[in-house]
Design a protein around this motif. Structure first.
Motif, PDB file in Angstrom:
ATOM      1  N   GLN A   1       6.830   8.353  -3.969  1.00  0.00           N
ATOM      2  CA  GLN A   1       8.325   8.462  -3.520  1.00  0.00           C
ATOM      3  C   GLN A   1       8.719   7.220  -2.756  1.00  0.00           C
ATOM      4  O   GLN A   1       9.956   6.865  -3.079  1.00  0.00           O
ATOM      5  N   PRO A   2       8.131   6.434  -2.054  1.00  0.00           N
ATOM      6  CA  PRO A   2       8.664   5.271  -1.459  1.00  0.00           C
ATOM      7  C   PRO A   2       8.850   4.210  -2.355  1.00  0.00           C
ATOM      8  O   PRO A   2       9.670   3.499  -2.022  1.00  0.00           O
ATOM      9  N   TYR A   3       8.266   4.031  -3.375  1.00  0.00           N
ATOM     10  CA  TYR A   3       8.373   3.003  -4.404  1.00  0.00           C
ATOM     11  C   TYR A   3       9.499   3.233  -5.396  1.00  0.00           C
ATOM     12  O   TYR A   3      10.187   2.487  -5.980  1.00  0.00           O
TER      13      TYR A   3
ATOM     14  N   VAL B   1       7.872  -4.527 -10.821  1.00  0.00           N
ATOM     15  CA  VAL B   1       6.521  -4.765 -10.408  1.00  0.00           C
ATOM     16  C   VAL B   1       6.286  -5.382  -8.910  1.00  0.00           C
ATOM     17  O   VAL B   1       5.775  -5.217  -8.125  1.00  0.00           O
ATOM     18  N   VAL B   2       7.001  -6.435  -9.227  1.00  0.00           N
ATOM     19  CA  VAL B   2       7.139  -7.430  -7.716  1.00  0.00           C
ATOM     20  C   VAL B   2       7.655  -6.621  -6.727  1.00  0.00           C
ATOM     21  O   VAL B   2       7.165  -6.639  -5.462  1.00  0.00           O
ATOM     22  N   ALA B   3       8.906  -5.845  -6.961  1.00  0.00           N
ATOM     23  CA  ALA B   3       9.399  -5.058  -5.746  1.00  0.00           C
ATOM     24  C   ALA B   3       8.570  -4.044  -5.214  1.00  0.00           C
ATOM     25  O   ALA B   3       8.389  -3.927  -4.094  1.00  0.00           O
ATOM     26  N   ALA B   4       7.807  -3.428  -6.159  1.00  0.00           N
ATOM     27  CA  ALA B   4       6.951  -2.376  -5.812  1.00  0.00           C
ATOM     28  C   ALA B   4       5.782  -2.841  -4.932  1.00  0.00           C
ATOM     29  O   ALA B   4       5.384  -2.391  -3.971  1.00  0.00           O
ATOM     30  N   LEU B   5       5.226  -4.082  -5.399  1.00  0.00           N
ATOM     31  CA  LEU B   5       4.081  -4.810  -4.529  1.00  0.00           C
ATOM     32  C   LEU B   5       4.492  -5.219  -3.279  1.00  0.00           C
ATOM     33  O   LEU B   5       3.788  -5.152  -2.509  1.00  0.00           O
ATOM     34  N   ILE B   6       5.739  -5.696  -3.269  1.00  0.00           N
ATOM     35  CA  ILE B   6       6.303  -6.265  -1.908  1.00  0.00           C
ATOM     36  C   ILE B   6       6.283  -4.845  -1.112  1.00  0.00           C
ATOM     37  O   ILE B   6       5.800  -5.086   0.343  1.00  0.00           O
ATOM     38  N   VAL B   7       6.679  -3.701  -1.417  1.00  0.00           N
ATOM     39  CA  VAL B   7       6.843  -2.684  -0.648  1.00  0.00           C
ATOM     40  C   VAL B   7       5.517  -1.976  -0.358  1.00  0.00           C
ATOM     41  O   VAL B   7       4.963  -1.522   0.884  1.00  0.00           O
ATOM     42  N   TYR B   8       4.695  -2.077  -1.344  1.00  0.00           N
ATOM     43  CA  TYR B   8       3.110  -1.695  -1.044  1.00  0.00           C
ATOM     44  C   TYR B   8       2.383  -2.594  -0.001  1.00  0.00           C
ATOM     45  O   TYR B   8       1.929  -2.036   0.697  1.00  0.00           O
ATOM     46  N   LEU B   9       2.762  -3.965  -0.105  1.00  0.00           N
ATOM     47  CA  LEU B   9       2.212  -4.836   1.009  1.00  0.00           C
ATOM     48  C   LEU B   9       2.647  -4.470   2.261  1.00  0.00           C
ATOM     49  O   LEU B   9       2.054  -4.453   3.111  1.00  0.00           O
ATOM     50  N   GLY B  10       4.243  -4.128   2.200  1.00  0.00           N
ATOM     51  CA  GLY B  10       4.750  -3.927   3.440  1.00  0.00           C
ATOM     52  C   GLY B  10       4.211  -2.520   4.259  1.00  0.00           C
ATOM     53  O   GLY B  10       3.805  -2.483   5.480  1.00  0.00           O
ATOM     54  N   ASP B  11       3.542  -1.734   3.288  1.00  0.00           N
ATOM     55  CA  ASP B  11       3.001  -0.220   3.747  1.00  0.00           C
ATOM     56  C   ASP B  11       1.682  -0.793   4.327  1.00  0.00           C
ATOM     57  O   ASP B  11       1.354  -0.100   5.277  1.00  0.00           O
ATOM     58  N   GLN B  12       0.962  -1.438   3.722  1.00  0.00           N
ATOM     59  CA  GLN B  12      -0.258  -1.960   4.137  1.00  0.00           C
ATOM     60  C   GLN B  12      -0.149  -2.554   5.409  1.00  0.00           C
ATOM     61  O   GLN B  12      -1.398  -2.465   6.275  1.00  0.00           O
ATOM     62  N   LEU B  13       0.837  -3.429   5.539  1.00  0.00           N
ATOM     63  CA  LEU B  13       0.727  -4.049   7.017  1.00  0.00           C
ATOM     64  C   LEU B  13       1.506  -3.438   8.035  1.00  0.00           C
ATOM     65  O   LEU B  13       1.615  -3.739   9.180  1.00  0.00           O
ATOM     66  N   GLY B  14       2.098  -2.197   7.724  1.00  0.00           N
ATOM     67  CA  GLY B  14       2.699  -1.253   8.831  1.00  0.00           C
ATOM     68  C   GLY B  14       4.216  -1.527   8.783  1.00  0.00           C
ATOM     69  O   GLY B  14       4.899  -1.242   9.654  1.00  0.00           O
ATOM     70  N   VAL B  15       4.727  -2.510   8.053  1.00  0.00           N
ATOM     71  CA  VAL B  15       6.195  -2.711   8.030  1.00  0.00           C
ATOM     72  C   VAL B  15       6.961  -2.448   6.751  1.00  0.00           C
ATOM     73  O   VAL B  15       7.716  -3.325   6.423  1.00  0.00           O
ATOM     74  N   GLY B  16       6.557  -1.519   6.181  1.00  0.00           N
ATOM     75  CA  GLY B  16       6.981  -1.066   4.817  1.00  0.00           C
ATOM     76  C   GLY B  16       8.344  -0.792   4.918  1.00  0.00           C
ATOM     77  O   GLY B  16       9.072  -1.047   3.726  1.00  0.00           O
TER      78      GLY B  16
ATOM     79  N   SER C   1      11.264  -2.869   2.581  1.00  0.00           N
ATOM     80  CA  SER C   1      11.868  -2.202   1.663  1.00  0.00           C
ATOM     81  C   SER C   1      13.514  -2.451   1.625  1.00  0.00           C
ATOM     82  O   SER C   1      14.247  -2.730   0.633  1.00  0.00           O
ATOM     83  N   THR C   2      13.729  -2.614   3.105  1.00  0.00           N
ATOM     84  CA  THR C   2      15.343  -3.089   3.375  1.00  0.00           C
ATOM     85  C   THR C   2      15.530  -4.297   2.803  1.00  0.00           C
ATOM     86  O   THR C   2      16.562  -4.553   2.227  1.00  0.00           O
ATOM     87  N   GLY C   3      14.562  -5.340   2.866  1.00  0.00           N
ATOM     88  CA  GLY C   3      14.837  -6.636   2.629  1.00  0.00           C
ATOM     89  C   GLY C   3      14.888  -6.705   0.990  1.00  0.00           C
ATOM     90  O   GLY C   3      15.660  -7.485   0.557  1.00  0.00           O
ATOM     91  N   VAL C   4      14.212  -5.902   0.439  1.00  0.00           N
ATOM     92  CA  VAL C   4      14.145  -5.982  -1.081  1.00  0.00           C
ATOM     93  C   VAL C   4      15.401  -5.549  -1.591  1.00  0.00           C
ATOM     94  O   VAL C   4      16.124  -5.781  -2.553  1.00  0.00           O
ATOM     95  N   ILE C   5      15.660  -4.191  -0.895  1.00  0.00           N
ATOM     96  CA  ILE C   5      17.152  -3.823  -1.389  1.00  0.00           C
ATOM     97  C   ILE C   5      18.332  -4.661  -1.192  1.00  0.00           C
ATOM     98  O   ILE C   5      19.079  -4.779  -2.002  1.00  0.00           O
TER      99      ILE C   5
END
Length: 110
Positions: free
Chosen positions: A26-28, A66-81, A85-89
């Protein structure tokens, strides 16, 4: 014509089957949809400019998602998802509006 039929079939299947999105995905999903829209508007702009290439479109479509999803995934792993996400949007939104403005100028000569 094939794209329009595919769109209608996809909408009907979505309404009939009523799919559910797994909680982990759902977050992706919103990010992937915005990334896909960016590629679609970019492809439409390229088609109007006479530069459309189907291979470039497919690669752009898939790589954007894929790149957008990876950026959000990385943000989730770092605790800044949510921040990433806002930056990607924001970035993809700017690209979408830029493409729409170019399409508008091409169609309406304005």
């Amino acid at each position: 014509m094939i794209a329009a039929v595919g769109l209608v079939v996809g909408i009907v299947l979505g309404l009939v089957l009523d799919p559910t999105v797994p909680a982990w995905l759902q977050p992706y999903l919103p990010i992937a949809v915005v990334a896909a829209l960016d590629a679609v508007f970019g492809g439409f702009r390229a088609a109007l400019d006479g530069l459309f290439d189907d291979r470039v479109f497919v690669v752009s479509f898939l790589s954007n998602v894929v790149v957008a999803a990876l950026i959000v995934y990385l943000g989730d792993q770092l605790g800044v998802g949510s921040q990433l996400s806002t930056g990607v949007i924001v970035v993809l939104g700017i690209r979408i509006f830029s493409n729409v403005a170019s399409i508008r100028r091409h169609l309406f000569k304005a």
